[in-house]
Design an enzyme around this catalytic site. Structure first.
Site, PDB file in Angstrom:
ATOM      1  CD  GLU A   1      -2.687   1.345   2.267  1.00  0.00           C
ATOM      2  OE1 GLU A   1      -2.568   0.984   3.408  1.00  0.00           O
ATOM      3  OE2 GLU A   1      -3.844   2.085   2.050  1.00  0.00           O
TER       4      GLU A   1
ATOM      5  CG  MET B   1       0.275  -3.009   5.211  1.00  0.00           C
ATOM      6  SD  MET B   1      -0.748  -1.512   4.684  1.00  0.00           S
ATOM      7  CE  MET B   1      -2.194  -2.238   3.486  1.00  0.00           C
ATOM      8  CD  GLU B   2      -4.841  -1.990   5.818  1.00  0.00           C
ATOM      9  OE1 GLU B   2      -3.756  -1.377   6.584  1.00  0.00           O
ATOM     10  OE2 GLU B   2      -5.468  -1.252   4.868  1.00  0.00           O
TER      11      GLU B   2
ATOM     12  CD  GLU C   1      -2.731  -1.543  10.756  1.00  0.00           C
ATOM     13  OE1 GLU C   1      -3.328  -1.684   9.716  1.00  0.00           O
ATOM     14  OE2 GLU C   1      -2.367  -0.689  11.226  1.00  0.00           O
TER      15      GLU C   1
END
Ligand code: ARG
Ligand code: ZN
Length: 871
Positions: free
Chosen positions: A120, A262-263, A297
């Protein structure tokens, strides 16, 4: 010529669907191979296939197993374009990468010998040519092949299928993600890592394996993250009815990471500072931050992953909503009132400043140069306030109904903020047409308040008038739909029944004014005496009030309001008035005299035996210089600091005994406990110590010094270190040296040592900062080091605002930019204050901004943020 800017209005739905993709990663020390095999389906005939790809080396490209020749496709710096493709086809692209040389920390890169990814927003295009856009969702299968001794752990999204030995000391792992996802959620990790394991059984009976990975030897510091994950999973089931949807949930802590975390679906990658914690190495604030980011997250699994974005202009659709969810979670895990105070403080200090500066942008922006510049406080924190306002308008029950509807309508889709607003408003029979202006218009609105009491008629007239200052490209705004939670109090502090036609209670029974007109008067009837207004309770809208309330009323509310947020808000408002007054005195060359009434009110708070400790700490806290800077027309670093210090000194002088008593009462009470109540007491007693240190009394510094050496947790140790680092005490050098010796090999904790020095108010601080960049523990390629030293320094309003410091930071931005544009861009926020600087300083800052913008090849990330300051 490349297109400089992208626009929301240019959005076109994809011409192709990707039905599935298989990625084979062959990881080596010198280069890696990636073979991407995707099944495409044409949606709009006759449109060439455009694939995004950057900094890639092409090995081969095939369609339906047939190799293409150079004549079949066109390569640019950013794209591969294939003009003629069949209606359905398999595309196979092989690329070659050098992750070990990837300093941008996006795409596939290496951190301390571990392969990891950050896709991302647009990192996937640095792995292979692909339709790198969030509205292309597909199913992934992945294989990872690597040396078994060096990389025993091989992870990707979804379900672990198998791992097999393939000879030559190498092994290969197979992963399959059963859920379709956009490529920005793809992740891979390969390395030699320690792990802790536990499970969570969902309400539907699915047993989920939970794993938290970190560098060997650090995994014992992962238990707090594990517990936070379990709490989040439970909370999302209870509060939003959301269950987890895979058999595995993995978190990996990485030292070199541009953002916080970050998920990625099933495989979150975290900055190690937001995973690793034990009471010896982490402060109470760290524990709290970890709990909230782990939750954030995790919550993305539904708000972001299951329902994702149509395009990057919609980023707040997932980020604002997920911040709202993590704030609510934190409120439930700790103390709701205190949590709200902290969230609003940070909104004001950061987001309000952004909204008033050269880079102000709407929550749903309409154009940009670098998508990565969207990860702002406006998208996140103001975005969260928009969601909160929706909840205030429809009430909690109504909001839950709307959320259920949102998932019912859009699970598995890539949608927009419009879709979200419709899902919340329609089931509640509300019209959000005007409300949606909050998404398009930037700037912090102002609500001016006029009050009039008609004692003959027994009527209280409240007139509200809204406006919004001009922001870049938006000179004029239309009126916002502003929910203002309010109440009226009688002389004894009791809530009065409101008799006003224009006010409805929301479904939670709260009195909410929905201000829609530019100006509106509300008449409250049947009042025997003039009531006291309490408005913007719980900070129900992200606005500034222009309210010349009498001192009488403010002190009354500070003591008696039933809304705890507003009690503290009034204390802040009064403190700002006092600070402002001192700044004037300073300007007139007078000796500074602090308003006695304010000091008396602080003493009353101090001696209140019934007040909750954490809340008391918030009541006693003066507004930060960053918040003061927004109230004042001109940034005057020295005067600001003097004003704040003077009040603090007076408070300390007038309450020395009480502060000492508080300190001794709570010091070392359950020093290892993480209970909310104990947290609060520790906060208060450390604040007492901070105040006492203002007295510059060697006996007090001895207490601080003792706390440093005998500390049984990092909160106490850091408090002492912070106080001494910011003093001329004889203990200063020793404690700094000791802290460095103890933690120099700890990549997370050593950052605290940088930050305390970067934030100190000392005469020759720039030389000290420069020296610190030469310290062997400082690595300019590590984002955490840059943030904790250089970025922290730029927030030091007192020490940063001078020619030499501007020049130094500009040099650093120029040095970092070619290696890591995202980190460089974050440092550029140092110059967001230019509009507020006095002319001389402004000229010096502008000179540096021009110098940076003129650097050939400066990244579009940095350029976008700096250019706006020149306009
Ligand atoms: N989506 C991540 C989060 O909110 C943040 C990713 C940051 N990415 C970036 N390019 N700065 O948790
Ligand atoms: Zn997020």
């Amino acid at each position: 010529m490349k297109q400089e800017k992208i626009y929301l209005k240019d959005y076109i739905a994809p011409a192709f669907a990707v039905e599935s993709v298989n990625l084979d990663f062959i990881l080596n020390e010198d280069f890696c191979r990636v073979i991407a095999k995707s099944k495409f389906k044409t949606l709009k005939a006759g449109v060439p296939l455009h694939l995004n790809g950057e900094e890639l080396k092409l090995v081969s490209v095939k369609i339906n197993d047939k190799a293409l020749t150079a004549a079949d496709y066109q390569l640019t710096d950013e794209e591969m374009i294939i003009a003629n493709v069949p209606s359905e086809f398999t595309l196979e692209i092989e690329t070659q990468l050098e992750p070990q040389n990837n300093t941008s920390l996006e795409g596939l890169y290496k951190s301390n010998g571990i392969f990891c990814t950050q896709c991302e927003a647009q990192g996937f295009r640095k792995i292979t040519w692909f339709m790198d856009r969030p509205d292309v969702m597909t199913s992934y299968t992945v294989t990872i092949e690597a040396d078994k001794a060096k990389y025993p752990v091989l992870l990707s999204n979804g379900d672990r299928i198998k791992v097999e030995d393939i000879g030559n000391g190498r092994h290969k792992a197979y992963w399959r993600d059963p859920h379709k996802k956009p490529c920005y959620l793809f992740a891979l990790v390969a390395g030699d890592l320690g792990v802790i394991r536990d499970t969570f059984t969902t309400s539907g009976g699915r047993k989920v394996n939970l794993e938290v990975y970190a560098a060997h030897g650090k995994q014992e510091r992962c238990w707090h993250a594990m517990e936070s994950l379990q709490k989040s999973m439970k909370w999302d089931e209870e509060v939003f009815g959301r269950e987890y949807d895979l058999n595995e949930y993995m978190i990996v802590a990485i030292d070199d990471f541009n953002a916080g975390a970050m998920e990625n679906k099933g495989l979150n990658i975290f900055n190690s500072r937001l995973v690793l914690a034990d009471s010896n190495s982490a402060t109470d604030a760290d524990f709290h931050a970890i709990e909230s980011v782990v939750a954030h997250e995790y919550f993305h699994n539904w708000t972001g992953n299951r329902v994702t974005l149509r395009d990057w202009f919609q980023l707040s659709l997932k980020e604002g909503l997920t911040v709202f969810r993590d704030q609510e979670f934190s409120a439930d895990m700790t103390d709701r009132g205190v949590q709200r105070i902290e969230d609003v403080d940070s909104l004001r200090a950061g987001q309000f400043a952004e909204d008033a500066g050269p880079n102000a942008h709407p929550v749903r922006p309409e154009s940009c140069m670098a998508v990565d510049n969207f990860f702002t406080m406006t998208i996140y924190e103001k975005g969260s306030e928009l969601i909160r306002m929706m909840q205030t308008i429809v009430g909690r029950k109504g909001f839950r109904k709307g959320m259920d509807e949102y998932f019912r309508r859009h699970d598995g889709q890539a949608v927009t903020t419009e879709d979200f607003a419709a899902a919340i408003s329609e089931p509640n029979g509300k019209d959000f047409t005007q409300f949606k202006r909050w998404y398009n218009q930037s700037g912090t609105p102002v609500v001016a308040i006029q009050e009039r009491f008609d004692d003959k008629a027994g009527e209280y007239h409240l007139t509200l008038e809204q406006s919004c200052p001009p922001t870049p490209n938006q000179p004029k705004k239309d009126p916002f739909h502003i929910p203002l939670m309010m109440g009226l109090l009688d002389k004894s502090g009791k809530e009065l029944n409101l008799n006003c036609e224009k006010i409805e209670k929301n479904s939670d029974g709260q009195n909410v004014i929905e201000l829609k007109a530019q100006k509106e008067t509300y008449v409250f009837k049947g009042l025997k005496e003039r009531p006291v207004l309490s408005i913007l309770r719980e900070f129900s809208a992200p606005v500034n009030l222009n309210w010349e309330a009498s001192e009488e009323d403010l002190y009354f509310l500070m003591e008696k309001d039933t809304d705890s947020f507003n009690r503290r808000e009034m204390a802040q408002k009064l403190a700002l008035r006092v600070m402002s007054d001192l700044i004037k005195q300073h300007g007139q060359g007078k000796e500074l005299k602090v308003d006695q009434r304010f000091l008396k009110a602080m003493t009353t708070v101090m001696s209140d035996q019934n007040m909750d400790a954490a809340f008391k700490a918030k009541m006693l806290q003066l507004p930060s210089l960053a918040i003061l800077a927004q109230m004042e027309p001109v940034l005057q670093p020295v005067a600001f600091d003097k004003a704040r210090q003077t009040i603090r000194k007076e408070i300390a002088r007038g309450n020395k005994e009480a502060l000492l008593a508080t300190y001794h009462k709570y010091h070392n009470v359950e020093p290892k406990s993480r209970d909310t109540k104990i947290f609060g007491q520790r906060l208060l007693k450390n604040q007492a110590l901070h105040y006492l240190a203002e007295l510059n009394d060697p006996a007090i510094f001895d207490i601080v010094n003792k706390q440093y050496w005998e500390a049984q947790n990092m909160t106490d140790r850091m408090t002492a270190l912070m106080i001494l680092a910011d003093s001329e005490s004889t203990h200063r050098e020793k404690v700094l040296a000791d802290f460095h010796d103890n933690w120099k090999n700890d990549s997370v904790v050593i950052n605290k040592w940088f930050t305390v020095q970067a934030l100190a108010h000392r005469p020759h601080i720039l030389d000290e900062i420069k020296a610190l960049t030469k310290n062997p523990t400082f690595n300019i390629n590590n984002p955490n080091n840059v943030y904790s030293l250089l970025r922290a320094f730029t927030t030091n309003i007192v020490s940063f605002n001078n020619e030499k410091s501007y020049e130094f930071i500009a040099d650093k931005i120029i040095e970092i930019d070619p290696k890591n544009p995202q980190v460089a861009a974050r440092l550029c926020s140092a110059f967001n204050f230019v509009g507020k600087l006095e002319p001389q300083l402004k000229e010096l800052a502008m000179k540096q901004i021009k110098r940076m913008v003129d650097v050939p090849g400066l990244s579009k990330n940095s350029r976008e943020l700096l250019q706006s300051a020149l306009q």
